[in-house]
Scaffold this motif. Structure first.
Motif, PDB file in Angstrom:
ATOM      1  N   PHE A 115     -29.854 -81.356  14.470  1.00  0.00           N
ATOM      2  CA  PHE A 115     -28.857 -80.287  14.584  1.00  0.00           C
ATOM      3  C   PHE A 115     -28.468 -79.815  13.200  1.00  0.00           C
ATOM      4  CE2 PHE A 115     -28.176 -82.846  18.454  1.00  0.00           C
ATOM      5  CZ  PHE A 115     -28.646 -81.902  19.344  1.00  0.00           C
ATOM      6  N   GLY A 116     -28.169 -78.579  13.131  1.00  0.00           N
ATOM      7  CA  GLY A 116     -27.875 -78.055  11.813  1.00  0.00           C
ATOM      8  C   GLY A 116     -28.854 -76.965  11.456  1.00  0.00           C
ATOM      9  N   GLU A 152     -27.385 -73.845  12.871  1.00  0.00           N
ATOM     10  CA  GLU A 152     -26.108 -73.675  12.175  1.00  0.00           C
ATOM     11  C   GLU A 152     -26.349 -73.100  10.780  1.00  0.00           C
ATOM     12  OE1 GLU A 152     -23.968 -77.297  12.181  1.00  0.00           O
ATOM     13  OE2 GLU A 152     -22.277 -76.512  11.052  1.00  0.00           O
ATOM     14  N   GLU A 153     -27.399 -73.614  10.173  1.00  0.00           N
ATOM     15  CA  GLU A 153     -27.678 -73.197   8.799  1.00  0.00           C
ATOM     16  C   GLU A 153     -28.282 -71.803   8.755  1.00  0.00           C
ATOM     17  OE1 GLU A 153     -31.067 -74.353   5.684  1.00  0.00           O
ATOM     18  OE2 GLU A 153     -30.110 -76.081   6.640  1.00  0.00           O
ATOM     19  N   PRO A 186     -25.302 -69.022  10.864  1.00  0.00           N
ATOM     20  CA  PRO A 186     -23.992 -69.653  11.055  1.00  0.00           C
ATOM     21  C   PRO A 186     -23.032 -68.827  11.912  1.00  0.00           C
ATOM     22  CG  PRO A 186     -24.347 -69.019   8.755  1.00  0.00           C
ATOM     23  CD  PRO A 186     -25.636 -68.819   9.459  1.00  0.00           C
ATOM     24  N   PHE A 226     -23.859 -69.016  15.556  1.00  0.00           N
ATOM     25  CA  PHE A 226     -23.716 -70.409  15.950  1.00  0.00           C
ATOM     26  C   PHE A 226     -22.249 -70.754  16.220  1.00  0.00           C
ATOM     27  CE2 PHE A 226     -23.281 -74.953  15.356  1.00  0.00           C
ATOM     28  CZ  PHE A 226     -24.364 -75.445  16.076  1.00  0.00           C
ATOM     29  N   TYR A 227     -21.384 -70.430  15.253  1.00  0.00           N
ATOM     30  CA  TYR A 227     -19.971 -70.799  15.425  1.00  0.00           C
ATOM     31  C   TYR A 227     -19.315 -69.998  16.535  1.00  0.00           C
ATOM     32  CZ  TYR A 227     -20.596 -73.476  11.170  1.00  0.00           C
ATOM     33  OH  TYR A 227     -21.044 -74.364  10.254  1.00  0.00           O
ATOM     34  N   GLU A 237     -20.398 -71.627  19.628  1.00  0.00           N
ATOM     35  CA  GLU A 237     -19.840 -72.966  19.717  1.00  0.00           C
ATOM     36  C   GLU A 237     -18.385 -72.927  20.190  1.00  0.00           C
ATOM     37  OE1 GLU A 237     -19.736 -75.263  16.131  1.00  0.00           O
ATOM     38  OE2 GLU A 237     -19.680 -77.152  17.216  1.00  0.00           O
ATOM     39  N   LYS A 253     -19.148 -77.721  21.960  1.00  0.00           N
ATOM     40  CA  LYS A 253     -20.148 -78.368  21.125  1.00  0.00           C
ATOM     41  C   LYS A 253     -21.304 -78.953  21.956  1.00  0.00           C
ATOM     42  CE  LYS A 253     -20.771 -81.449  17.356  1.00  0.00           C
ATOM     43  NZ  LYS A 253     -20.396 -81.865  16.082  1.00  0.00           N
ATOM     44  N   GLN A 307     -25.262 -77.869  21.714  1.00  0.00           N
ATOM     45  CA  GLN A 307     -26.293 -78.831  21.291  1.00  0.00           C
ATOM     46  C   GLN A 307     -27.389 -78.930  22.346  1.00  0.00           C
ATOM     47  OE1 GLN A 307     -24.811 -82.625  20.014  1.00  0.00           O
ATOM     48  NE2 GLN A 307     -24.326 -81.781  18.014  1.00  0.00           N
ATOM     49  N   GLU A 359     -29.593 -75.972  22.000  1.00  0.00           N
ATOM     50  CA  GLU A 359     -30.499 -76.099  20.854  1.00  0.00           C
ATOM     51  C   GLU A 359     -31.663 -77.038  21.182  1.00  0.00           C
ATOM     52  OE1 GLU A 359     -28.677 -76.686  17.050  1.00  0.00           O
ATOM     53  OE2 GLU A 359     -30.606 -76.871  16.023  1.00  0.00           O
TER      54      GLU A 359
END
Ligand code: ADP
Ligand code: MG
Length: 816
Positions: free
Chosen positions: A641-642, A645-646, A649, A652-653, A656, A661, A665, A668
């Motif tokens: 994970f990430g 997000e990276e 972002p 993603f947020y 989320e 969350k 996940q 993803e």
């Protein structure tokens, strides 16, 4: 035992010779005798049942605490021996125990047919299962998996271990339960398909396999050598229908041999002549069929030609209920679940005017060879391993240990009878069968194809002889028939390996008739063809003379048999033998010797072919491993994970905070698995295309293997990039409706349905294109060094001639 060993030492000279030649075969059993003595020293005869069970419980505990299995061997084997005697009434002989030690040490035990390999395998299976990590025993077919699991089951359960068995058509939960058992009997095919299915799984709860630990392979040469290259394939439904190859089949039918195309001597390859090429280009309206942009078309044309002229109905395949069913060249049996590579399958379906099978895309595949290499520990048993010892060592690092028979084998193997013509051969066969049948001696005839079996049955019927035929439809039924093949007056006709694994008892099921059959000389095995592989011939012979029974074997062959014709044996015979239609067999010492030479040369070639194909498959196999390992990690532990997000972002947020969350996940993870599978499937398709077309690239003098590796490597790097890109794209394009994301509706899920099959790519298939530039010539020459010059010349023609052929392009799909 001592006597047997003496008998065995005769072979020691051979052992020395093999050692000199570097062939990994052991004849010397003295290293095992020490352990055997230890086992024999454990006296459990007077122990009560519950004491035996207690010992087993202690051994299990010790193994799980990390005591080495070598340390527990003697006691464990003695325990199994005593238990087997009590539970199933079979107390393993010393030689079976020796075979058990051999297998525990990760080697291959060669034991004659009927020596009791099923029981021998129980010893190492029990020992290796003590740790609780599972042992798989791979059998030759489903029926044998079922039979062996229930036959040997009481031994394991008595000792507190569980046993399971896998059958085709079993449900997901039944499979999971069977693999969770300490010992699991199944075919390699079923275990392999389950492995492929596991790798398309979206929830690790649904995995059926545990981590692989140890496998014991029964009839090991058949699986590890003959079937090794067969890819297991899992496909899933897609919406795209297959392209219609119907008109190509029409075009192929209009071509004439010698004018439009030629075939090579072995009828394995087909080449267009310049005139044929022109004709096709005209019909298809394309300027240059060999132009790069027509690669796909050229492949299809070659497939159509191959289907039309090199694959024959009722020999290579049969048509049943509107479907193509492939006949295994090895066994002459119809095999279920087997396909040719897609294009060729479609071409044959078009040739037979069948409705094309529903298209789907290949989601995963693995060859049996690579599948078996996934087991950290592998061992096996078979009656015929010696002539394949080199190959077993090279591919599986397996040493062959020859276990002497419990009672010396007294079977008489007579030299081949060679006739000039097929017709005279058949006449002689009928005479021979009639002769012995009148005396009531049981006869087993091994043929090379279903068609031949049927012809012979008809001929025998005309001669007034009743016979039973096995044509490979039902393993269990066949086992019953073959078990009666030793009864007085029985004549049984079967393709090469039908009924393999079933014991033929003299006198059949009625013991009292045994003496009668013994007086007549026991079972008489007749082969109607020599096979390309000596091992297969030996398997057939081994049907007679089990456990010291009397018996005999003989092959009847003719110069018109396809194997003999292919290697031009006729040419070396003195002229007077060639044309005569004679009724008596040829009496020329050269003939028998040449047949063996020819056989050895073909075996050498086939080994070379497998080596070359292996070179092609290793790289893709490495890639598969990398992808699969990553996939399993994600499946069990979640993705790294990430990433999303990276990369993005903001979205993603946003999501989320909206979905929570956990849900994000989960999204993803699902997208990641989905894209890995999809991109991998695309990669596989691409690789298959490259492989099919690669020999065309080799015309320019480049090495096809190297070219192939280069392309596969580049594509793999692209694949890794692509997976990341597509995950991101999918994530960005997911529509949000009513604050929900419905992955299912977006089609982000596993395939709606999957099916599994084998691709027939048996060892006689010369991937000529792939072989160009390989060193096959060198080995063929070496092999021919002990054969006559004509064979050498024939080979050189076979392997180099095609490069110089008129069109310069061999057809793509050789005989598979
Ligand atoms: P293989 O697989 O080696 O051809 P099987 O495992 O099918 O042989 O066994 C052949 C026959 O030998 C079977 O009928 C079996 O019952 C018998 N047999 C095996 N081991 C023993 C033994 N230790 N004592 C008596 N009979 C045995
Ligand atoms: Mg067996």
């Amino acid at each position: 035992m001592r006597e047997i060993m003496k008998h065995h030492t005769k072979k020691k000279v051979l052992h020395q010779w093999n050692k000199l030649r570097g062939i990994p075969i052991e004849w010397n059993l003295s290293p095992y005798q020490k352990i055997l003595a230890q086992i024999n020293a454990c006296d459990l005869e007077n122990a009560t049942d519950s004491e035996l069970k207690q010992i087993s419980a202690r051994l299990i505990e010790q193994a799980r605490q990390g005591v080495s299995l070598a340390h527990l061997l003697a006691e464990a084997f003695a325990l199994v021996r005593e238990t087997a005697g009590r539970t199933i009434g079979l107390r393993p002989f010393d030689m079976q125990v020796a075979a058990g030690i051999v297998m525990h040490q990760g080697k291959l035990a060669e034991m004659n047919t009927g020596e009791g390999k099923t029981l021998a395998a129980v010893l190492p299976a029990y020992l290796n299962a003590l740790t609780g990590k599972g042992v798989h025993i791979h059998t030759f077919n489903d029926y044998l998996a079922r039979r062996d699991a229930s036959w040997m089951g009481p031994v394991y359960t008595f000792l507190g271990l569980s046993v399971g068995c896998i059958q085709e058509g079993m449900s997901h939960s039944e499979r999971k339960k069977a693999y969770a058992a300490d010992i699991t009997y199944s075919t390699a095919k079923e275990a392999g398909f389950d492995y492929l299915r596991d790798h398309l799984c979206y929830d690790h709860e649904n995995l059926v396999h545990r981590d692989f630990n140890c496998v014991i392979v029964d009839e090991a040469d058949s699986l590890l050598i003959d079937e090794a290259r067969i890819p297991l394939v899992i496909a899933g439904s897609t919406d795209q229908p297959e392209a219609e190859p119907g008109n190509l089949a029409q075009i192929a039918k209009s071509l004439k041999e010698g004018i439009d195309f030629e075939t090579d001597e072995g009828k394995r390859n087909i080449y267009l002549t310049p005139s044929g090429l022109k004709k096709i280009e005209k019909i298809l309206g394309c300027k240059n069929l060999h132009a790069l942009e027509n690669l796909d078309l050229l492949t299809k044309v070659n497939q159509a030609l191959h289907a039309e002229f090199l694959l024959h109905r009722n020999i290579d395949y049969v048509v049943r209920k509107g479907k193509i069913e492939i006949v295994d060249e090895f066994t002459g049996r119809v095999v279920k679940d087997r396909h040719w590579p897609d294009g060729l399958q479609a071409a044959v379906e078009a040739k037979e005017k069948l409705r094309l099978g529903s298209g789907g895309s290949i989601l995963g595949s693995i060859t049996l060879q690579h599948f078996l290499q996934l087991y950290p520990k592998i061992s096996g048993m078979t009656a015929t391993a010696q002539s394949a010892a080199n190959e077993l060592h090279r591919f599986y690092n397996l040493k062959v240990v020859v276990i002497p028979p419990h009672r010396p084998c007294i079977r008489s193997d007579f030299p081949d009878l060679v006739f000039t013509h097929k017709e005279t051969k058949v006449k002689a066969l009928i005479r021979e069968i009639t002769h012995w049948n009148e005396k009531q001696r049981p006869i087993l005839v091994g043929t090379s194809s279903v068609e031949e079996s049927e012809e012979l049955t008809l001929a025998l019927k005309e001669a007034g002889i009743f016979c039973r035929v096995l044509n490979a439809k039902n393993d269990e039924l066949e086992a019953k028939i073959i078990a009666r093949a030793g009864a007085p007056g029985a004549v049984t006709i079967s393709t090469n390996m039908a009924g393999r694994g079933t014991d033929i008892k003299l006198g059949g099921e009625r013991e009292q008739e045994r003496d009668e059959v013994v007086k007549l000389g026991g079972l008489y095995v007749i082969g109607t063809n020599r096979h390309e592989s000596l091992r297969i011939d030996q398997q057939l012979r081994g049907r007679a003379g089990r456990q010291g029974d009397p018996g005999s074997s003989r092959f009847f062959i003719s110069l018109e048999d396809s194997l003999i014709e292919r290697y031009g044996l006729r040419k070396i015979l003195p002229r007077k033998y060639r044309k005569l239609e004679q009724d008596a067999p040829l009496d020329h010492p050269l003939v028998n010797r040449q047949i063996s030479h020819g056989q050895r040369i073909i075996e050498g070639q086939n080994f070379e072919i497998r080596k070359t194909l292996w070179k092609y498959s290793v790289l893709v196999e490495k890639q598969r491993k990398i992808i699969q390992e990553r996939r399993q990690e994600i499946l069990c532990d979640g993705p790294d994970f990430g990433f999303l997000e990276e990369k993005t972002p903001e979205r993603f947020y946003d999501l989320e905070s909206l979905l929570g969350k956990d849900r994000i996940q989960n999204i993803e993870k699902t997208i990641t698995l989905f894209q890995i599978d999809r991109c991998w499937a695309e990669h596989l398709a691409l690789i298959a295309e490259v492989r099919e077309g690669i020999h065309l690239a080799s015309v320019g003098g480049k090495s096809p293997v190297q070219e192939f590796h280069k392309i596969a490597d580049t594509e793999f790097h692209r694949l890794e990039q692509k997976i990341g890109d597509t995950i991101l794209q999918t994530f960005l394009s997911l529509p949000l409706s009513e604050k929900r994301i419905d992955l299912d509706r977006e089609g982000i899920r596993g395939p709606s349905s999957t099916w599994t099959y084998l691709i027939t790519d048996n060892q006689f298939g010369l991937w000529v294109g792939l072989l160009q530039g390989s060193n096959i010539g060198a080995t063929a020459v070496a092999a021919a060094a002990y054969g006559p010059l004509f064979l050498l010349l024939g080979l050189v023609q076979r392997f180099s001639g095609k490069k110089k052929d008129s069109s310069g392009y061999p057809a793509q799909q050789p005989r598979r």
